[in-house]
Enzyme design. Sequence first.
Site, PDB file in Angstrom:
ATOM      1  N   CYS A  83     -32.926  14.314  15.264  1.00 35.94           N
ATOM      2  CA  CYS A  83     -33.241  13.590  13.800  1.00 35.94           C
ATOM      3  C   CYS A  83     -34.787  13.279  13.797  1.00 35.94           C
ATOM      4  CB  CYS A  83     -32.408  12.126  13.922  1.00 35.94           C
ATOM      5  SG  CYS A  83     -30.613  12.443  14.346  1.00 35.94           S
TER       6      CYS A  83
HETATM    7  C1  BEZ Z   1     -29.730  14.238  17.999  1.00 28.76           C
HETATM    8  O1  BEZ Z   1     -29.844  13.959  16.749  1.00 28.76           O
HETATM    9  O2  BEZ Z   1     -30.704  14.673  18.448  1.00 28.76           O
HETATM   10  C2  BEZ Z   1     -28.491  14.731  18.497  1.00 28.76           C
HETATM   11  C3  BEZ Z   1     -27.159  13.997  18.126  1.00 28.76           C
HETATM   12  C4  BEZ Z   1     -26.199  14.323  18.707  1.00 28.76           C
HETATM   13  C5  BEZ Z   1     -26.052  15.282  19.631  1.00 28.76           C
HETATM   14  C6  BEZ Z   1     -27.187  15.971  20.051  1.00 28.76           C
HETATM   15  C7  BEZ Z   1     -28.543  15.662  19.327  1.00 28.76           C
END
Ligand code: BEZ
Length: 249
Positions: A83
């Site tokens: 994100c």
């Molecule tokens: C992320 O947003 O980095 C993420 C979210 C869930 C699983 C793996 C990565």
Amino acid sequence: MLSQHEYGAEKSRNFEAMRAGTAPTDRRAGPQIEIRPSPSLRLGDKAPDFIQDSTRGPIHLYEWMAESWAVLFSHPSDFTPVCTTELGMVARLKPEFDKRNVKAIGLSVDPLSYHDMWARDIAETQGVELNFPLLADADRKVALLYDMIHPNSHATETVRSVFIIDPTKTVRLTHTYPASTGRNFDEVLRVIDSLQLTDDLQVATPVNWKLGDDVVILTSVRNQEADKLFPQGYRELKPYLRITPQPNK
Ligand code: BEZ
């Protein structure tokens, strides 16, 4: 309260536990909320209006959009690595969104205090300020309205949803990505280019089309009309497959 790094690490552990089929232990989540079933939004539906807090103050969607298009996108959680890169990319693409009269707005079900801390991390690691609002949907109001919580993926957090909404507040694209896959925002821009072009002209855009590439003439347009509408001419490979240069290039 957990420190931001403990919080981020715990979120990642919970996601990984979910994916491994073991129960997550989200200490922050507190009592489980009841998730009301909400019908999925479909293309052509009216985008639900809302008022919600954001990093830019309270946002009333319809007023905030005014005559613009909007890209509303959710992500699972603050302080997560994928994100962080996505929000940096959307901030870097702001000139491209502006050119197309599009406003971007992100969402996660975390509170404003976390968003503000995270915005500093985004600036530090992605080299760009968060230049668009991030909804702090801690009460999950918007997430429920837009069916962004998929209990098969995670019971209380949003998946990676994208909604393109046009100035009439109609939903024009929906897509959902798995949490572990960062989205391709060039593709979001490509779809906006296609929608804006095909709204105005009697054409559609073929596979892997990019702005400036040839387009196809709608089958509803007869050849006689096509001769007038497309003075640059067209190649008729089949009666239903006529290719013409992008008209307003
Ligand atoms: C992320 O947003 O980095 C993420 C979210 C869930 C699983 C793996 C990565």
